[in-house]
Each structure stands twice: as structure tokens, then as C-alpha cells.
Design an enzyme around this catalytic site. Structure first.
Site, short mmCIF file in Angstrom:
data_model
loop_
_atom_site.label_atom_id
_atom_site.label_comp_id
_atom_site.label_asym_id
_atom_site.label_seq_id
_atom_site.Cartn_x
_atom_site.Cartn_y
_atom_site.Cartn_z
N GLU A 1 8.69 -14.60 -6.41
CA GLU A 1 7.22 -15.15 -6.84
C GLU A 1 6.39 -14.15 -7.52
O GLU A 1 6.54 -13.07 -7.10
CB GLU A 1 6.57 -15.48 -5.04
CG GLU A 1 7.19 -16.97 -4.17
CD GLU A 1 7.00 -16.73 -3.32
OE1 GLU A 1 7.22 -18.44 -2.17
OE2 GLU A 1 6.02 -15.91 -2.22
N CYS B 1 -0.41 -10.64 -9.92
CA CYS B 1 0.19 -9.91 -8.84
C CYS B 1 1.62 -10.22 -8.84
O CYS B 1 2.74 -11.26 -8.99
CB CYS B 1 0.42 -10.09 -7.70
SG CYS B 1 0.73 -9.72 -6.15
N CYS C 1 12.24 -6.86 1.14
CA CYS C 1 11.64 -5.47 1.11
C CYS C 1 12.75 -5.10 2.17
O CYS C 1 12.77 -5.52 2.99
CB CYS C 1 10.40 -5.68 1.87
SG CYS C 1 9.89 -4.05 0.78
N CYS D 1 7.44 -3.77 7.17
CA CYS D 1 6.73 -2.89 7.91
C CYS D 1 5.67 -4.54 8.82
O CYS D 1 6.15 -5.34 8.30
CB CYS D 1 5.44 -3.01 6.67
SG CYS D 1 5.26 -1.93 5.68
N CYS E 1 4.08 -8.16 7.52
CA CYS E 1 3.88 -8.20 6.23
C CYS E 1 5.34 -9.76 6.74
O CYS E 1 6.43 -8.78 6.97
CB CYS E 1 4.63 -6.95 5.69
SG CYS E 1 4.68 -7.76 3.72
N CYS F 1 -1.72 -12.12 -0.27
CA CYS F 1 -1.26 -9.94 -0.17
C CYS F 1 0.14 -10.40 1.79
O CYS F 1 -0.49 -10.83 2.25
CB CYS F 1 -1.94 -9.38 0.85
SG CYS F 1 -2.75 -8.30 -0.75
N1 SAH Z 1 5.31 -2.65 -0.88
C1 SAH Z 1 4.41 -2.24 -1.29
C2 SAH Z 1 4.04 -3.30 -2.86
C3 SAH Z 1 3.40 -4.21 -1.79
S1 SAH Z 1 1.37 -4.76 -1.92
C4 SAH Z 1 2.89 -1.85 -0.63
O1 SAH Z 1 3.65 -1.91 0.36
O2 SAH Z 1 2.08 -1.54 -1.60
C5 SAH Z 1 1.39 -5.77 -1.05
C6 SAH Z 1 0.32 -5.73 0.12
O3 SAH Z 1 -0.15 -6.02 0.95
C7 SAH Z 1 0.35 -4.22 0.37
O4 SAH Z 1 -1.30 -3.07 0.68
C8 SAH Z 1 1.02 -4.70 2.18
O5 SAH Z 1 0.69 -3.69 3.20
C9 SAH Z 1 -0.64 -6.13 2.12
N2 SAH Z 1 -0.35 -6.97 3.26
C10 SAH Z 1 1.63 -6.86 3.66
N3 SAH Z 1 1.28 -8.13 4.53
C11 SAH Z 1 0.17 -8.16 4.55
C12 SAH Z 1 -1.02 -9.60 5.18
N4 SAH Z 1 -0.15 -10.52 6.30
N5 SAH Z 1 -2.25 -9.51 4.85
C13 SAH Z 1 -3.53 -9.01 4.21
N6 SAH Z 1 -2.46 -7.69 3.45
C14 SAH Z 1 -1.29 -7.85 4.15
#
Ligand code: SAH
Length: 345
Positions: free
Chosen positions: A93, A106, A113, A117, A120, A339
Site C-alpha cells: 500500500e 507515503c 515487516c 512493534c 503497529c 500511520c
Molecule cells: N519501520 C519504519 C517505517 C514505518 S513508519 C519506522 O518504524 O519508522 C510508520 C510510522 O508510524 C512509525 O513511526 C511507526 O512507529 C508509526 N506507527 C505505527 N503504528 C502506528 C499507529 N497505530 N498509530 C500511529 N503511528 C503508528
């Protein structure tokens, strides 16, 4: 001569050699190169100033392996989410986020992945494979076309904040950025591109050694190792101290902008004590901005966003201490485009 099967691996000079070798003219290379990198053809059949015979010859000799648009969703706030299908049938996506002055794409760097985390949605998917540099490039090309169609303007910015960890697909992400910034392709300024990482210290240093010119965002999300270990398993091997050191190294080598991302999770990392620890980390890194991110609820995950009072107090604490802090409100929530919500629903 042996050519790579993937036509997009060939330089213009190699394409010229190829056309001469098959008894055709050198300028066909320029035409083909333009189809690949200016007009972003996704199939040889689109290259209509080449003869049918030649297109069939290219088709037989090479692969393009382009991604195809599978599904488009429009959010009530203007955000557009596009789902793409790869040649080998994986889904990924990308999102267009319109604001008053910008059209930001984006993009994803991996299918799924490997980092898991805990907050996420993408982290709950298995990592299937890395995206190739052309698949990353295709996302930008297609999102750009869609931005022109929907908003009458092409992309102004790109963030690697879609699915996957870009620094675990280092080579192809950098190669894609090289193409996106190349004058004979998109020619976008690297200053308009941000790569976001969950924090792979070794690769952050490598970005410094490679003297990259794009911006870097670190998903910090917790200001001490105990908390960060709990929500981001990668912290066990890349702790905050090692990240601070890596970011200082990166900055010394590149002078590129660094931002810290900090998603506010209710009762987890949103106290004034957390803000205090975050302000201390801020002082130890040449950070341009801290983006405080509103958490987007993910089905089946027991984290919640901070309430408005906590969010305001947290941000005020930082701002009062001269931290350059911004709140990033969530976009495209109604279509799971925000995000951490990208999971091919
Ligand atoms: N793996 C990289 C790229 C992904 S960026 C990274 O971690 O930076 C996506 C961003 O959204 C990251 O900062 C991630 O931590 C954040 N993110 C993940 N799940 C989220 C959520 N449910 N709500 C808001 N931000 C989130």
C-alpha cells in the site's frame, strides 16, 4: 553480451549496446529509456513509438516487473490510499496525503515487516520479502499520476513511512531514491524525501558513510530503554544510547535534517516524566523537530491514543523547554490509511 533480465537494471549506455547488438539503432535506447524513466511505462506494449516487432523482442528479452494498481480508496479528509499488486501477487500500500501546501506520498519498502512493534498493524504481518527498487519507484510514479488526477498537482514530498523497515532494505531503498532524484527521471530534491526508521544503528551510520542527502526520521516512541524495549523489540539490540550515537554520526557526515517521531500511547509513554526524558534526549541529538503523533487505533491491539489533556500537557512541557515540537494529527483514519494502519485490509 549478457544483459540483466530486468530492463531497469540497464544504464542508458547498456541499452545503447543492446540495440546495436540486435542490429537496431542507438536512438531506440533513448526512446526506451524515456519510456522507462520519464513516461513510466508499466508494460512494453505501451512503448508505442517502437515498432510492434521491437516491443515483442523487448518483451521476450526482458522483464519489467511493474506493480499494478489494485484498489483505490478516498478518505473524507482527502487522503488517498492505493493498494498495489506485485508481479508475484503480493499486495502493498501507498498513500497520498494532501495538505494546503504539499502533496506527500507515503510509500512502502517491504511487503509486511519483520520488526513487530507492538502497537503497529504492519508489524503483525509476516515480512514476505523486500520490495525491489523498481517496485518502490513504481509506487512513486503511480501515486504521482494519481495526485495529478485527483488534485491537479504532482507529489511535492515523499516519506518512507508505509509498510516495512526501509533500512532493512537498504540497497533498494537508496537505489529507488537515486532514481526519484535523478534529473533524467523525477528530479525531486532529496530534501523533500524522508526515510523513517524504527532504529537500526548500524544502518543509520551507513547512511552517514554514504553521505545521503535525504532526511531521516527516527521512530523513538519511548524515552528510556525499559519502556522502549516493551513496545519496540528492536530496542533490545539497538538501544537509545546506540541510536543517539548513530544519529550524531549521521548528522556530522550529512548535515541532513533529523526528526524524532513520538506516538503518544495512553498511560504508556505520555506522562510529564516521559516528556522530561524526551527533552533530555532531544538535547543530545541534532534534531530539527519532534513530531508528536496521534495514535491510530488498530483492531485487536490494546493501545489507545492519549486523551487531549495529556497530549496538550506533554507538548506544552516540551515547547516550554524550547523543544521544536509539532503535533501530527492523523489523516485518512476512515480508510485505514493512517500511520501503522497499513495491513492490506
Ligand atoms: N519501520 C519504519 C517505517 C514505518 S513508519 C519506522 O518504524 O519508522 C510508520 C510510522 O508510524 C512509525 O513511526 C511507526 O512507529 C508509526 N506507527 C505505527 N503504528 C502506528 C499507529 N497505530 N498509530 C500511529 N503511528 C503508528
Amino acid at each position: 553480451m549478457n544483459y540483466p533480465k530486468n530492463i531497469r537494471e540497464l544504464s542508458l549506455d547498456q541499452l545503447k549496446d543492446y540495440f546495436i547488438a540486435i542490429g537496431d539503432k542507438k536512438f531506440r535506447a533513448i526512446q526506451t529509456y524515456e519510456w522507462l524513466w520519464k513516461k513510466n511505462a508499466r508494460d512494453f506494449s505501451e512503448m508505442t513509438n517502437l515498432s510492434l516487432e521491437l516491443r515483442q523482442k523487448l518483451e521476450a528479452d526482458f522483464d519489467l516487473n511493474s506493480i499494478r494498481t489494485d484498489f483505490i480508496q478516498n478518505s473524507t479528509d482527502g487522503t488517498v490510499k492505493m493498494r498495489f499488486r506485485t508481479f508475484d501477487n503480493h499486495l502493498l500500500e501507498g498513500v497520498i496525503i494532501p495538505t494546503e501546501k504539499r502533496f506527500t506520498a507515503c510509500v512502502s519498502s517491504q511487503i509486511g515487516c519483520s520488526l513487530s512493534c507492538s502497537f503497529c498493524a504492519t508489524g503483525r504481518m509476516e515480512r514476505k520479502r523486500n520490495l525491489s527498487f523498481e517496485e518502490i519507484y513504481d509506487q512513486v510514479a503511480i501515486l504521482n499520476e494519481q495526485a495529478i488526477k485527483t488534485f491537479g498537482s504532482g507529489l511535492t514530498n515523499i516519506v518512507f513511512m508505509g509498510m516495512g523497515e526501509p533500512l532493512l532494505n537498504y540497497k533498494d531503498v537508496l537505489k529507488a531514491i537515486e532514481r526519484i532524484t535523478a534529473p533524467d527521471s523525477f528530479g525531486m530534491s532529496p530534501k523533500r524525501i524522508t526515510v523513517s526508521t524504527a532504529g537500526v544503528a548500524k544502518m543509520i551510520k551507513k547512511l552517514g558513510d554514504d553521505a545521503v542527502r535525504f532526511n531521516l526520521a527516527l521512530s523513538l516512541h519511548a524515552a528510556n530503554d525499559v519502556k522502549r524495549n516493551e513496545i519496540m523489540a528492536i530496542n533490545e539490540t539497538n538501544n537509545i544510547k546506540s541510536l543517539i550515537e548513530a544519529l550524531n554520526y549521521f548528522y556530522a557526515k550529512t548535515k541532513s535534517a533529523i526528526t524524532l517521531e513520538y506516538v503518544l500511547l495512553n498511560g504508556v509513554n505520555d506522562s510529564l516524566q516521559d516528556a522530561k526524558e524526551l527533552a533530555e534526549i532531544y538535547k543530545r541529538i541534532p534534531v530539527h523537530t519532534i513530531n508528536v503523533i496521534e495514535y491510530n487505533t488498530v483492531e485487536g491491539i490494546a493501545f489507545h491514543k492519549s486523551d487531549e489533556n495529556h497530549t496538550e500537557a506533554f507538548v506544552k512541557y516540551l515547547a516550554d523547554r524550547k523543544v521544536n515540537v509539532h503535533i501530527r494529527r492523523s489523516r485518512g483514519k476512515d480508510i485505514d490509511a493512517a500511520c501503522g494502519q497499513l495491513a492490506n485490509k
